[in-house]
Design a protein around this motif. Structure first.
Motif, PDB file in Angstrom:
ATOM      1  N   GLY A 102       5.688   3.294  -0.469  1.00  0.00           N
ATOM      2  CA  GLY A 102       4.862   2.834  -1.576  1.00  0.00           C
ATOM      3  C   GLY A 102       5.554   1.688  -2.268  1.00  0.00           C
ATOM      4  N   SER A 103       4.804   0.746  -2.784  1.00  0.00           N
ATOM      5  CA  SER A 103       5.350  -0.430  -3.452  1.00  0.00           C
ATOM      6  C   SER A 103       6.367  -1.155  -2.577  1.00  0.00           C
ATOM      7  CB  SER A 103       5.987  -0.050  -4.802  1.00  0.00           C
ATOM      8  OG  SER A 103       5.039   0.581  -5.623  1.00  0.00           O
ATOM      9  N   GLY A 104       6.128  -1.177  -1.286  1.00  0.00           N
ATOM     10  CA  GLY A 104       6.994  -1.902  -0.369  1.00  0.00           C
ATOM     11  C   GLY A 104       8.286  -1.207   0.005  1.00  0.00           C
ATOM     12  N   LEU A 135       0.828  -1.201   0.000  1.00  0.00           N
ATOM     13  CA  LEU A 135       0.000   0.000   0.000  1.00  0.00           C
ATOM     14  C   LEU A 135       0.864   1.252   0.000  1.00  0.00           C
ATOM     15  CD1 LEU A 135      -2.647  -1.043   2.679  1.00  0.00           C
ATOM     16  CD2 LEU A 135      -2.933  -1.005   0.193  1.00  0.00           C
ATOM     17  N   ARG A 136       0.306   2.315  -0.512  1.00  0.00           N
ATOM     18  CA  ARG A 136       0.940   3.632  -0.391  1.00  0.00           C
ATOM     19  C   ARG A 136       0.492   4.158   0.966  1.00  0.00           C
ATOM     20  NH1 ARG A 136       3.766   6.615  -3.730  1.00  0.00           N
ATOM     21  NH2 ARG A 136       3.726   8.876  -3.614  1.00  0.00           N
ATOM     22  N   VAL A 137       1.425   4.325   1.884  1.00  0.00           N
ATOM     23  CA  VAL A 137       1.084   4.634   3.265  1.00  0.00           C
ATOM     24  C   VAL A 137       1.916   5.802   3.779  1.00  0.00           C
ATOM     25  CG1 VAL A 137       2.661   2.841   4.125  1.00  0.00           C
ATOM     26  CG2 VAL A 137       0.826   3.665   5.603  1.00  0.00           C
ATOM     27  N   GLY A 138       1.262   6.674   4.540  1.00  0.00           N
ATOM     28  CA  GLY A 138       1.942   7.780   5.198  1.00  0.00           C
ATOM     29  C   GLY A 138       1.756   7.643   6.696  1.00  0.00           C
ATOM     30  N   MET A 139       2.719   8.170   7.457  1.00  0.00           N
ATOM     31  CA  MET A 139       2.611   8.107   8.915  1.00  0.00           C
ATOM     32  C   MET A 139       3.156   9.388   9.528  1.00  0.00           C
ATOM     33  SD  MET A 139       4.128   5.269  11.605  1.00  0.00           S
ATOM     34  CE  MET A 139       5.859   5.530  11.177  1.00  0.00           C
ATOM     35  N   LEU A 140       2.405   9.891  10.510  1.00  0.00           N
ATOM     36  CA  LEU A 140       2.824  11.028  11.318  1.00  0.00           C
ATOM     37  C   LEU A 140       2.964  10.529  12.744  1.00  0.00           C
ATOM     38  CD1 LEU A 140       3.177  14.062  12.129  1.00  0.00           C
ATOM     39  CD2 LEU A 140       0.683  14.148  12.316  1.00  0.00           C
ATOM     40  N   THR A 141       4.164  10.662  13.319  1.00  0.00           N
ATOM     41  CA  THR A 141       4.368  10.293  14.721  1.00  0.00           C
ATOM     42  C   THR A 141       4.547  11.561  15.546  1.00  0.00           C
ATOM     43  OG1 THR A 141       6.761  10.066  14.412  1.00  0.00           O
ATOM     44  CG2 THR A 141       5.418   8.078  14.117  1.00  0.00           C
TER      45      THR A 141
END
Length: 161
Positions: free
Chosen positions: A58-60, A37-43
C-alpha cells in the motif's frame, strides 16, 4: 448479496496457466504497488509455509503480514467450515485442503485489508481449483498451457485449460 459475499467482486485479477503465472502476478503486483494502489497477491504454491505466498502493499510499500493475525484468520475460516451450527448434525464439517484453506484465508485477509486489487494465482487449475470461487474477477489471464497434471485435469490442452 451480503456485503461480505461481494467484498472483492470486480477487484480480483485471476491468473492461470502452466508456465509464467508467477511472473505475470509479480509484474502486476509491481505495477499496482508502483501506482500507489493497495494490492494483495496470492501465489501458488507456497515455498515453506502458506504465509510466504501472501503479499500486501500500500502507498508504494510492501506491508508486513503478522503471522499471529494470519493464524487467527485461518482459525476463523476453519470454524466457519463447521456446518454443524444449526444446519446439519453437529459433527458435519467441510474438510479443506491446505491450498483451499490458504485461498479462503487470503481472500478474507484481502477483503478485510480493503485492497483495491487482489491478484490470485491459480493452483493446479481445472474446474475444481480452489481459486474458482472468485466472483466476477476484474480480469482473467491465461499464460501458456502445456500438458501438465493430466492425471487430474485430462489429457488434452482443452481439458487442462
Amino acid at each position: 448479496a451480503k456485503a461480505r459475499d461481494v467484498a472483492l467482486r470486480g477487484r480480483c485479477l485471476h491468473v492461470a496457466g502452466t508456465n509464467g503465472k508467477g511472473s505475470v502476478c509479480a509484474m502486476m503486483f509491481a505495477v499496482c504497488k508502483h501506482a500507489g494502489l493497495r494490492v494483495g497477491m496470492l501465489t501458488s504454491p507456497h515455498l515453506l509455509e502458506p504465509l510466504d505466498a501472501i503479499y500486501l502493499a500500500g502507498s508504494g510499500k510492501n506491508l508486513p503480514i503478522e503471522p499471529k493475525m494470519w493464524r487467527m484468520l485461518e482459525d476463523e475460516v476453519q470454524k466457519a467450515c463447521c456446518i454443524g451450527a444449526g444446519y446439519a448434525s453437529e459433527s458435519a464439517e467441510v474438510a479443506l485442503t491446505v491450498f483451499e484453506l490458504q485461498v479462503v484465508t487470503a481472500l478474507l485477509f484481502f477483503a478485510r485489508q480493503q485492497v483495491d486489487v487482489a491478484i490470485i494465482e491459480v493452483g493446479m487449475g481445472g474446474r475444481d481449483d480452489a481459486t474458482n470461487v472468485l466472483l466476477e474477477p476484474a480480469a482473467c489471464c491465461i499464460t501458456s498451457i502445456a500438458l501438465d497434471h493430466e492425471k487430474f485435469l485430462g489429457p488434452t490442452h482443452e481439458e487442462i485449460a
